[in-house]
Design a protein around this motif. Structure first.
Motif, PDB file in Angstrom:
ATOM      1  N   UNK A   1       0.846  -1.198   0.000  1.00 53.36           N
ATOM      2  CA  UNK A   1       0.000   0.000   0.000  1.00 53.36           C
ATOM      3  C   UNK A   1       0.876   1.239   0.000  1.00 53.36           C
ATOM      4  N   UNK A   2       0.476   2.236  -0.780  1.00 51.87           N
ATOM      5  CA  UNK A   2       1.263   3.460  -0.879  1.00 51.87           C
ATOM      6  C   UNK A   2       0.450   4.686  -0.505  1.00 51.87           C
ATOM      7  N   UNK A   3       1.157   5.645   0.050  1.00 55.03           N
ATOM      8  CA  UNK A   3       0.604   6.977   0.274  1.00 55.03           C
ATOM      9  C   UNK A   3       0.645   7.706  -1.063  1.00 55.03           C
ATOM     10  N   UNK A   4      -0.477   8.283  -1.469  1.00 59.82           N
ATOM     11  CA  UNK A   4      -0.545   9.046  -2.713  1.00 59.82           C
ATOM     12  C   UNK A   4      -0.629  10.527  -2.366  1.00 59.82           C
ATOM     13  N   UNK A   5       0.392  11.269  -2.730  1.00 59.02           N
ATOM     14  CA  UNK A   5       0.452  12.690  -2.385  1.00 59.02           C
ATOM     15  C   UNK A   5      -0.176  13.578  -3.449  1.00 59.02           C
ATOM     16  N   UNK A   6      -0.831  14.657  -2.998  1.00 61.93           N
ATOM     17  CA  UNK A   6      -1.027  15.054  -1.607  1.00 61.93           C
ATOM     18  C   UNK A   6      -2.118  14.218  -0.923  1.00 61.93           C
ATOM     19  N   UNK A   7      -1.935  13.953   0.365  1.00 60.93           N
ATOM     20  CA  UNK A   7      -2.918  13.148   1.091  1.00 60.93           C
ATOM     21  C   UNK A   7      -4.146  13.980   1.457  1.00 60.93           C
ATOM     22  N   UNK A   8      -3.971  15.280   1.635  1.00 61.96           N
ATOM     23  CA  UNK A   8      -5.085  16.203   1.854  1.00 61.96           C
ATOM     24  C   UNK A   8      -5.086  17.172   0.688  1.00 61.96           C
ATOM     25  N   UNK A   9      -6.100  17.090  -0.157  1.00 62.32           N
ATOM     26  CA  UNK A   9      -6.144  17.859  -1.402  1.00 62.32           C
ATOM     27  C   UNK A   9      -6.912  19.160  -1.206  1.00 62.32           C
ATOM     28  N   UNK A  10      -6.351  20.248  -1.683  1.00 61.55           N
ATOM     29  CA  UNK A  10      -7.043  21.524  -1.659  1.00 61.55           C
ATOM     30  C   UNK A  10      -6.944  22.239  -0.327  1.00 61.55           C
ATOM     31  N   UNK A  11      -6.178  23.298  -0.245  1.00 58.54           N
ATOM     32  CA  UNK A  11      -6.062  24.188   0.910  1.00 58.54           C
ATOM     33  C   UNK A  11      -6.131  23.461   2.250  1.00 58.54           C
ATOM     34  N   UNK A  12      -5.070  22.728   2.538  1.00 60.74           N
ATOM     35  CA  UNK A  12      -4.819  22.171   3.867  1.00 60.74           C
ATOM     36  C   UNK A  12      -3.340  22.405   4.141  1.00 60.74           C
ATOM     37  N   UNK A  13      -3.024  23.614   4.557  1.00 61.82           N
ATOM     38  CA  UNK A  13      -1.630  24.049   4.686  1.00 61.82           C
ATOM     39  C   UNK A  13      -1.104  23.858   6.103  1.00 61.82           C
ATOM     40  N   UNK A  14       0.218  23.976   6.240  1.00 60.46           N
ATOM     41  CA  UNK A  14       0.905  24.036   7.537  1.00 60.46           C
ATOM     42  C   UNK A  14       0.544  22.865   8.440  1.00 60.46           C
ATOM     43  N   UNK A  15       0.703  21.623   7.988  1.00 65.15           N
ATOM     44  CA  UNK A  15       0.241  20.487   8.791  1.00 65.15           C
ATOM     45  C   UNK A  15       1.027  20.301  10.088  1.00 65.15           C
ATOM     46  N   UNK A  16       0.297  20.078  11.161  1.00 67.34           N
ATOM     47  CA  UNK A  16       0.866  19.662  12.442  1.00 67.34           C
ATOM     48  C   UNK A  16       0.373  18.237  12.669  1.00 67.34           C
ATOM     49  N   UNK A  17       1.277  17.255  12.574  1.00 63.07           N
ATOM     50  CA  UNK A  17       0.888  15.844  12.648  1.00 63.07           C
ATOM     51  C   UNK A  17       1.402  15.212  13.928  1.00 63.07           C
ATOM     52  N   UNK A  18       0.541  14.439  14.596  1.00 65.12           N
ATOM     53  CA  UNK A  18       0.925  13.700  15.790  1.00 65.12           C
ATOM     54  C   UNK A  18       0.340  12.293  15.702  1.00 65.12           C
ATOM     55  N   UNK A  19       0.811  11.435  16.605  1.00 68.51           N
ATOM     56  CA  UNK A  19       0.229  10.097  16.747  1.00 68.51           C
ATOM     57  C   UNK A  19      -0.143   9.885  18.200  1.00 68.51           C
ATOM     58  N   UNK A  20      -1.352   9.365  18.423  1.00 69.58           N
ATOM     59  CA  UNK A  20      -1.793   8.971  19.755  1.00 69.58           C
ATOM     60  C   UNK A  20      -2.215   7.513  19.656  1.00 69.58           C
TER      61      UNK A  20
END
Length: 548
Positions: A1-20
């Motif tokens: 399985x692959x991540x297809x970029x962009x994963x969030x399409x259309x104006x989703x800027x400045x990502x802050x990503x965490x894992x819980x």
């Protein structure tokens, strides 16, 4: 399985990503759009589900009157002490020597809230993030703003300790960690700790073609103790002009349960006209700044690097421990979304400007969206508009409206909107010379209004109650259509508009706030003050390409 970029399409800027646990979360900037801060969750970094936004009320953020691209810049999401922490800004000035931004902190036990009454932190600089050290101490890390015209405005990365007992900053602890390098414009900082070392990730070069992310590290949090990675830039597309993804930089790092590493970054996908160079300039990003994810590994010296090179790749190996959701569909497939307005609340994809949807704007439910005419599409205080992001380069959007104006100052219809200076729409209004309703098309380009049809405006027959309006967006251009027979027959209006006017890059040529993206939506205007009501009965959004 692959991540297809962009994963969030259309104006989703400045990502802050965490894992819980086994769930990943991304928080994105929303600027002047409401609700504030966009949230998604995933268990495999491939499929992302939109969650309710945390800033749902004016108690949490009130942006009425904010300039375009002010408001929420680069929110930071973190998890510690059994709860979620969200740091966000409210920027009140975009152009000029000042930003007048205040940073706030809110917390929640669950990602879906409720979120606590915000704590005012400071206004030292924007892009603030909260670092939770393993000794229990917490620090605010932020870009530092300098208004003085004889200094560079981006004055390094400031660290300030946060007192968890008093829930306030300790300004006497503030110090500069790092000033970046000669590229300047250092911003978007995030701190991480690995193997006893502190790693500072920060963006440089501005969020344009020169954008990039760099890394520095130190064995302490003392002032100016950080050294730059010899492998910088960590990620950049400045020297990869032909890459599918451009502008990568500002973002956040995350590890997986099994010990793999990934980096979420803003990105953009430009297009250009056949008469233009593909590299100088690189084109027009009508979808705004989106979110990509790249895989990260660490070299023998303990420095991180992007697998495949610092230009990143379109397709990335997903985590080996990814949990694929049940009935998962290919997120790269074209979307088809229909809203019949039966719900008494707006769907999560709908947005308003600066303030929440309220009785002043109208109401939704029982198959109708009623919008009360307020100010013009140039208004930053009172505006009845609901809109959703462009998430593909090619799509149709369709609606039907009942509207009976008695003045040319009342208008309602379907709009493409970037900001108060850049928009167009097809709308129903009143023609006092012919004493009838008409359909007109207008565009506001750098605040210069052009009304296209004038004496050739389409006359609406008296017996027609519901008027169909449709737009067709085809990457470089778009058009408008109308129907008087419930959509059985459509008539194209012979006006072809250039989509570049709704791009970050075009807006950046004349205005300092170019941070959002194109929206398509529904609006009602009545600047006569008599509040004429428009009644929309459906909205359909149909993409026609694999836009991922």
């Amino acid at each position: 399985m692959k991540i297809s970029n962009p994963v969030l399409r259309g104006f989703d800027a400045d990502p802050s990503m965490i894992r819980v646990g086994d769930t990943y979360y991304i928080a994105n900037s929303t600027f002047e759009w409401f609700p504030g801060v966009r949230l998604h969750e995933s268990t495999d970094l491939v499929h992302w589900k939109l969650l309710p936004s945390p800033l749902q009320s004016t108690e949490l953020i009130d942006m009425r009157g904010n300039p375009a691209s002010g408001g929420v810049w680069a929110p930071d999401l973190s998890y510690a002490d059994g709860k979620f922490w969200l740091v966000y800004s409210d920027i009140k000035v975009v152009n000029g020597a000042f930003k007048d931004g205040i940073n706030y902190l809110t917390c929640a036990d669950q990602i879906t809230g409720p979120w606590s009454t915000p704590i005012r932190l400071n206004g030292v600089g924007f892009d603030a993030s909260l670092f939770h050290d393993d000794d229990g101490r917490k620090y605010l890390v932020q870009q530092t703003w300098d208004h003085r015209e004889y200094h560079h405005a981006f004055n390094g990365i400031t660290l300030t300790e946060f007192d968890t007992a008093m829930m306030k900053l300790k300004p006497e602890t503030a110090r500069t960690l790092w000033r970046g390098d000669e590229v300047k414009l250092i911003e978007g900082p995030h701190l991480y700790k690995k193997d006893g070392l502190y790693y500072l990730f920060a963006a440089e070069g501005g969020t344009v073609w020169t954008h990039r992310e760099v890394v520095a590290r130190s064995n302490s949090l003392e002032a100016l103790s950080f050294e730059a990675s010899p492998g910088n830039p960590f990620i950049s597309n400045f020297d990869t002009p032909n890459s599918y993804l451009q502008k990568q930089g500002h973002g956040a790092l995350v590890d997986t349960p099994s010990g793999e590493w990934y980096y979420a970054s803003l990105c953009a996908r430009p297009w250009h006209h056949a008469t233009e160079s593909a590299t100088d300039p690189r084109g027009w990003c009508t979808l705004g700044r989106e979110t990509s994810i790249q895989k990260v590994e660490w070299d023998e010296e303990g420095w991180p690097y992007v697998v495949g090179g610092h230009g990143g790749t379109r397709y990335v190996e997903a985590p080996v421990d990814a949990i694929v959701p049940d009935n998962a569909e290919d997120p790269a497939l074209p979307r088809h979304i229909h809203d019949d307005f039966m719900s008494p609340t707006l769907d999560l994809e709908w947005n308003t400007l600066r303030v929440p949807f309220s009785k002043c704007m109208g109401e939704v439910g029982q198959g109708k969206l009623r919008l009360i005419g307020e100010g013009s599409l140039c208004n930053t205080f009172d505006l009845s508009l609901v809109a959703r992001r462009w998430q593909a380069f090619n799509f149709d959007a369709t609606t039907s409206v009942s509207f009976n104006p008695s003045t040319y100052q009342a208008m309602a219809g379907l709009t493409h909107y970037y900001n108060d200076q850049h928009w167009s729409w097809v709308y129903v209004t009143w023609d006092e010379e012919r004493s009838c309703r008409i359909i007109e098309v207008a565009q506001n380009d750098r605040n210069h209004l052009t009304t296209y049809l004038r004496e050739n405006a389409v006359v609406v027959p008296e017996h027609v109650q519901r008027i169909g309006l449709r737009t067709k967006v085809r990457t470089q251009t778009y058009t408008y259509e109308y129907s008087f027979d419930e959509g059985a027959t459509w008539h194209e209006i012979p006006i072809v508009l250039d989509a570049k006017i709704l791009s970050d890059d075009y807006v950046n040529e004349t205005y300092g706030g170019f941070f959002t993206g194109a929206f398509v939506g529904l609006a009602a205007v009545d600047y006569s003050g008599y509040e004429t009501v428009a009644e929309f009965t459906d909205f359909d959004y149909q993409e026609f390409e694999d836009a991922a």
